[in-house]
Design an enzyme around this catalytic site. Structure first.
Site: not given
Ligand code: IPM
Ligand code: MG
Length: 358
Positions: A143, A192, A224, A248, A252
């Site tokens: 990042y 990884k 993975d 990240d 999710d």
């Molecule tokens: C998160 C989001 C952010 C990230 C984006 C919006 C930059 O996806 O906080 O998980 O990738 O960190």
């Molecule tokens: Mg995110």
């Protein structure tokens, strides 16, 4: 009795609606437990692009840095899709994280017992619920690594570099092990290492940190495989320790397993008590300004702020209990209602939580 200055970046989409409810809950906590919370609204993200032409104005950054803590709603939306990459609303988030030194992102993925049906996995996999804590590195890795475009042998190319220093790995590993000591004493470090040198380095440093925590069981997993194991048997995880990019993605996935991203809070912390607290969900522009958004993630985010920045764990638990009670007693916003259930608006859901706050 404390006095706390909170910078509020309510942001875009449903951000303002949900942070307003978190503020109501904090105000009530203040009146019950005799604390004063001062809110200072600042702009960032799309709202700031519209108002002043940049996503993270210096004034916002200064106010956040001089506050006791930052409450964030959500930033971004399709309206700003064509803004150049380095000025997108999301850059405001990255800029705040970096400038505030928030290297640790804590993302709990919890299934509330009364919402087990929302989990998309089969009931025998999820059993009685789920409680995983993802500890994601937040100010390093790909990042923030070197990036750019250049001419290569096959023509123009672009690159983003994944680089981690020993210091960066050590401090996030310490965060994960400390968290594990307060939970089930199990850390799974995800990388990884079968391909990437930065992952092999990551492993070696995590291994060193582990020596200071003999009670904590440590294991490693390739990312993975981890994404597969999260669906196959999520109960094998307690604390997941991982990099910015992998965190990240996996957060999710873990969020989806809980079935309701509208319930998940997160905390971003550094080496001081100054933190930034934001729901895991995004700005959800499709339901903005309709009173449909679930305020629970934002409200639980406020609870995390009380616990981690202000050391008020009794007050944090009071909020969590009130949320749990409201859910147990059938209060539902549209995102978590099943057919036939009455649907509450954003503010009504907050009213129900306030009524149960002791
Ligand atoms: C998160 C989001 C952010 C990230 C984006 C919006 C930059 O996806 O906080 O998980 O990738 O960190
Ligand atoms: Mg995110």
């Amino acid at each position: 009795m404390g006095k706390f200055n909170i910078a509020v970046v309510s942001g875009d989409g449903i951000g303002p609606e949900v942070t307003a409810q978190a503020e109501r809950v904090l105000e009530k906590i203040g009146s019950i437990y005799d604390h004063t919370f001062e809110f200072c609204e600042v702009i960032a993200g799309g709202a700031a692009i519209d108002a002043v032409g940049e996503c993270l104005p210096q004034e916002t950054l200064d106010k956040c840095l001089s506050s006791d803590s930052v409450l964030l709603g959500a930033v971004g939306g399709p309206k700003w899709d064509n803004v150049p990459g380095d000025q997108r609303p999301e850059r405001a988030l990255l800029g705040l994280r970096k400038a505030m030194g928030l290297f640790a992102n804590l993302r709990p993925a919890i299934i509330h017992p009364s919402l087990k049906d929302a989990c998309p996995l089969k009931p025998h996999i999820i059993g009685d619920g789920l409680d995983i804590l993802i500890v994601r590195e937040l100010t390093g890795g790909i990042y923030f690594g070197e990036r750019g475009r250049r001419m290569g042998e096959l023509g123009e190319e672009a690159y983003d570099v994944e680089c981690y220093s020993e210091t960066e790995i050590r401090r996030i590993a310490v965060t994960a092990f400390d968290a594990a000591m307060k939970r089930s004493k199990h850390v799974t470090s995800i990388d990884k290492a079968n391909v990437m040198e930065s992952s092999r380095f990551w492993r070696s440093i995590v291994n060193e940190v582990a020596k200071d925590y003999p009670e904590v069981k440590l294991d490693y997993m390739f990312v993975d495989n981890a994404s597969m194991q999260l669906i196959k048997d999520p109960h094998q995880f307690d604390v997941i320790l991982t990099t910015n990019m992998f965190g990240d993605i996996l957060s999710d996935e873990a969020g989806m397993i809980t079935g309701s991203i509208g319930l998940l809070p997160s905390a971003s912390l550094g080496s001081s008590t100054l933190g930034m607290y934001e729901p895991v969900h995004g700005s959800a522009p499709d339901i903005a300004n309709q009173g449909k958004a679930n305020p629970i993630a934002a409200i639980l985010t406020a609870a995390m702020m009380l616990r981690y920045s202000f050391n008020l764990s009794t007050e944090a638990e009071a909020i969590e209990t009130a949320v749990e009670l409201a859910l147990d007693e059938g209060c539902r916003t549209a995102d978590i209602a099943t057919e036939g259930e009455a649907v509450l608006s954003t503010a009504q859901m907050c009213d129900e939580i306030l009524a149960r706050l002791k």
